[in-house]
Design a protein around this motif. Sequence first.
Motif, PDB file in Angstrom:
ATOM      1  N   GLU A   1       0.915  -1.180   0.083  1.00 36.82           N
ATOM      2  CA  GLU A   1       0.040   0.075   0.171  1.00 36.82           C
ATOM      3  C   GLU A   1       0.843   1.293  -0.082  1.00 36.82           C
ATOM      4  OE1 GLU A   1      -3.380   0.342   0.658  1.00 36.82           O
ATOM      5  OE2 GLU A   1      -3.589  -1.891  -0.014  1.00 36.82           O
ATOM      6  N   PRO A   2       0.450   2.289  -0.652  1.00 42.49           N
ATOM      7  CA  PRO A   2       1.202   3.764  -0.498  1.00 42.49           C
ATOM      8  C   PRO A   2       1.186   4.133   0.729  1.00 42.49           C
ATOM      9  CG  PRO A   2      -0.476   3.671  -2.274  1.00 42.49           C
ATOM     10  CD  PRO A   2      -0.805   2.612  -1.550  1.00 42.49           C
ATOM     11  N   VAL A   3       2.412   4.551   1.195  1.00 44.78           N
ATOM     12  CA  VAL A   3       2.534   5.447   2.724  1.00 44.78           C
ATOM     13  C   VAL A   3       1.737   6.478   2.652  1.00 44.78           C
ATOM     14  CG1 VAL A   3       4.274   6.395   4.013  1.00 44.78           C
ATOM     15  CG2 VAL A   3       4.832   4.182   3.076  1.00 44.78           C
ATOM     16  N   ASP A   4       1.184   6.686   3.589  1.00 43.98           N
ATOM     17  CA  ASP A   4       0.215   7.949   3.976  1.00 43.98           C
ATOM     18  C   ASP A   4       1.308   9.251   3.765  1.00 43.98           C
ATOM     19  OD1 ASP A   4      -1.517   9.878   4.728  1.00 43.98           O
ATOM     20  OD2 ASP A   4      -1.605   9.508   6.613  1.00 43.98           O
ATOM     21  N   GLU A   5       1.129  10.228   2.939  1.00 44.27           N
ATOM     22  CA  GLU A   5       1.938  11.273   2.791  1.00 44.27           C
ATOM     23  C   GLU A   5       1.051  12.443   3.156  1.00 44.27           C
ATOM     24  OE1 GLU A   5       3.091  10.800  -1.516  1.00 44.27           O
ATOM     25  OE2 GLU A   5       5.010   9.921  -0.431  1.00 44.27           O
ATOM     26  N   GLN A   6       0.292  12.560   3.769  1.00 42.31           N
ATOM     27  CA  GLN A   6      -0.649  13.731   4.619  1.00 42.31           C
ATOM     28  C   GLN A   6       0.019  14.220   5.848  1.00 42.31           C
ATOM     29  OE1 GLN A   6      -2.989  15.207   2.716  1.00 42.31           O
ATOM     30  NE2 GLN A   6      -2.322  13.408   1.264  1.00 42.31           N
ATOM     31  N   TRP A   7       1.435  14.619   5.701  1.00 45.71           N
ATOM     32  CA  TRP A   7       1.830  15.131   6.844  1.00 45.71           C
ATOM     33  C   TRP A   7       3.158  16.228   6.374  1.00 45.71           C
ATOM     34  CZ3 TRP A   7       7.328  13.907   6.463  1.00 45.71           C
ATOM     35  CH2 TRP A   7       7.559  12.781   5.770  1.00 45.71           C
ATOM     36  N   GLN A   8       3.385  17.070   7.160  1.00 43.86           N
ATOM     37  CA  GLN A   8       4.221  18.267   6.916  1.00 43.86           C
ATOM     38  C   GLN A   8       5.783  18.121   7.676  1.00 43.86           C
ATOM     39  OE1 GLN A   8       4.949  20.682   4.834  1.00 43.86           O
ATOM     40  NE2 GLN A   8       3.234  19.939   3.805  1.00 43.86           N
ATOM     41  N   ARG A   9       5.615  17.563   8.732  1.00 45.30           N
ATOM     42  CA  ARG A   9       7.126  17.573   9.554  1.00 45.30           C
ATOM     43  C   ARG A   9       7.418  16.354   9.899  1.00 45.30           C
ATOM     44  NH1 ARG A   9       8.694  22.118  11.417  1.00 45.30           N
ATOM     45  NH2 ARG A   9       9.942  21.174  13.100  1.00 45.30           N
ATOM     46  N   GLY A  10       8.706  15.814   9.216  1.00 46.24           N
ATOM     47  CA  GLY A  10       9.117  14.475   9.618  1.00 46.24           C
ATOM     48  C   GLY A  10      10.719  14.759  10.177  1.00 46.24           C
ATOM     49  N   LEU A  11      10.889  13.485  11.060  1.00 47.62           N
ATOM     50  CA  LEU A  11      12.208  13.599  11.784  1.00 47.62           C
ATOM     51  C   LEU A  11      12.561  12.102  11.391  1.00 47.62           C
ATOM     52  CD1 LEU A  11      13.982  15.058  13.681  1.00 47.62           C
ATOM     53  CD2 LEU A  11      12.696  13.742  15.603  1.00 47.62           C
ATOM     54  N   CYS A  12      13.842  12.065  11.068  1.00 48.41           N
ATOM     55  CA  CYS A  12      14.471  10.825  10.593  1.00 48.41           C
ATOM     56  C   CYS A  12      15.622  10.521  11.583  1.00 48.41           C
ATOM     57  CB  CYS A  12      15.263  10.856   9.368  1.00 48.41           C
ATOM     58  SG  CYS A  12      14.050  11.306   7.854  1.00 48.41           S
ATOM     59  N   VAL A  13      15.460   9.466  12.500  1.00 52.18           N
ATOM     60  CA  VAL A  13      16.413   9.180  13.813  1.00 52.18           C
ATOM     61  C   VAL A  13      16.652   7.707  13.366  1.00 52.18           C
ATOM     62  CG1 VAL A  13      16.572   8.769  15.932  1.00 52.18           C
ATOM     63  CG2 VAL A  13      14.788  10.445  15.165  1.00 52.18           C
ATOM     64  N   VAL A  14      18.021   7.497  12.916  1.00 54.89           N
ATOM     65  CA  VAL A  14      18.976   6.324  12.905  1.00 54.89           C
ATOM     66  C   VAL A  14      20.189   6.345  13.526  1.00 54.89           C
ATOM     67  CG1 VAL A  14      17.832   6.017  10.612  1.00 54.89           C
ATOM     68  CG2 VAL A  14      19.875   7.058  10.658  1.00 54.89           C
ATOM     69  N   ALA A  15      20.559   4.888  13.646  1.00 55.77           N
ATOM     70  CA  ALA A  15      21.775   4.801  14.499  1.00 55.77           C
ATOM     71  C   ALA A  15      23.032   5.303  13.979  1.00 55.77           C
ATOM     72  CB  ALA A  15      22.161   3.225  14.692  1.00 55.77           C
ATOM     73  N   HIS A  16      23.186   5.239  12.552  1.00 54.34           N
ATOM     74  CA  HIS A  16      24.523   5.521  11.851  1.00 54.34           C
ATOM     75  C   HIS A  16      24.359   6.588  10.800  1.00 54.34           C
ATOM     76  CE1 HIS A  16      25.195   1.145  13.030  1.00 54.34           C
ATOM     77  NE2 HIS A  16      25.624   1.875  14.044  1.00 54.34           N
TER      78      HIS A  16
END
Length: 243
Positions: free
Chosen positions: A5-20
């Motif tokens: 299914e397509p990911v819901d894209e009805q948002w404005q602010r995203g934070l990407c948090v990863v280990a490396h």
Amino acid sequence: MADLEPVDEQWQRGLCVVAHPDDLEFGAAAAIARWTDQGKHLTYVMVTSGEAGIDAMTPDECRRVREAEQIESARIVGVDAVEFLGLPDGILEYGLPLRAAICRTIRVHRPEVVITANFRDTWGGRALNQADHIAAGRAVLDAARDAGNRWIFADQLTDGLEPWGGVRQVLASGSPEAEHAVDTTATFDRGVASLKAHRAYIDGLGWEFDPEEFLEGFSRPAGARLGVPFAAPFEVYSLAFGG
Ligand SMILES: [Zn+2]
């Protein structure tokens, strides 16, 4: 076999948090390029600086090189803000200090969606995941909820910092349990360029690695499952009640 299914894209602010540094470029970067093209605002947070990631480089030198490569990788996909939490690479522990550090950054940035990388035990089949990825991803999921509770990590709530209960979803890129995906056909090339920006890391692998071939190798099958040429798969964790 269009079963994603397509990911819901009805948002404005995203934070990407990863280990490396490089964790987002091994799967999510082309989707991030699509999202910045849509006008979304994204910030990168690296839990470590990947300073234990290059055999021939001391951690102090490696930290400097890899932070610079990550900042360039982010720029290529339209992300201007990259933060490094400075936790130790290779020996991350799931636990309260890690949850607290990620909770704090969620309270500061107030995202609707938090993007991390696969934290399942494997990448599918017998391809083992790595310990830092598992610890970081699990802590991201928990911290996304901790952030909204003023009685958890309450010592952080000074100088105007408030609880943030607005995270609706956590997206884990490359999960073998993914049931959603993002069409990356138009931004695939920027995803490749973003991975290529990790030049010192790729050179340090000590084996022949072709970023384009690697990214095509999973983007085509994911695309077929979404009904498009290229896609990036994500496992979606909903934080909404009943969601
Ligand atoms: Zn990693």
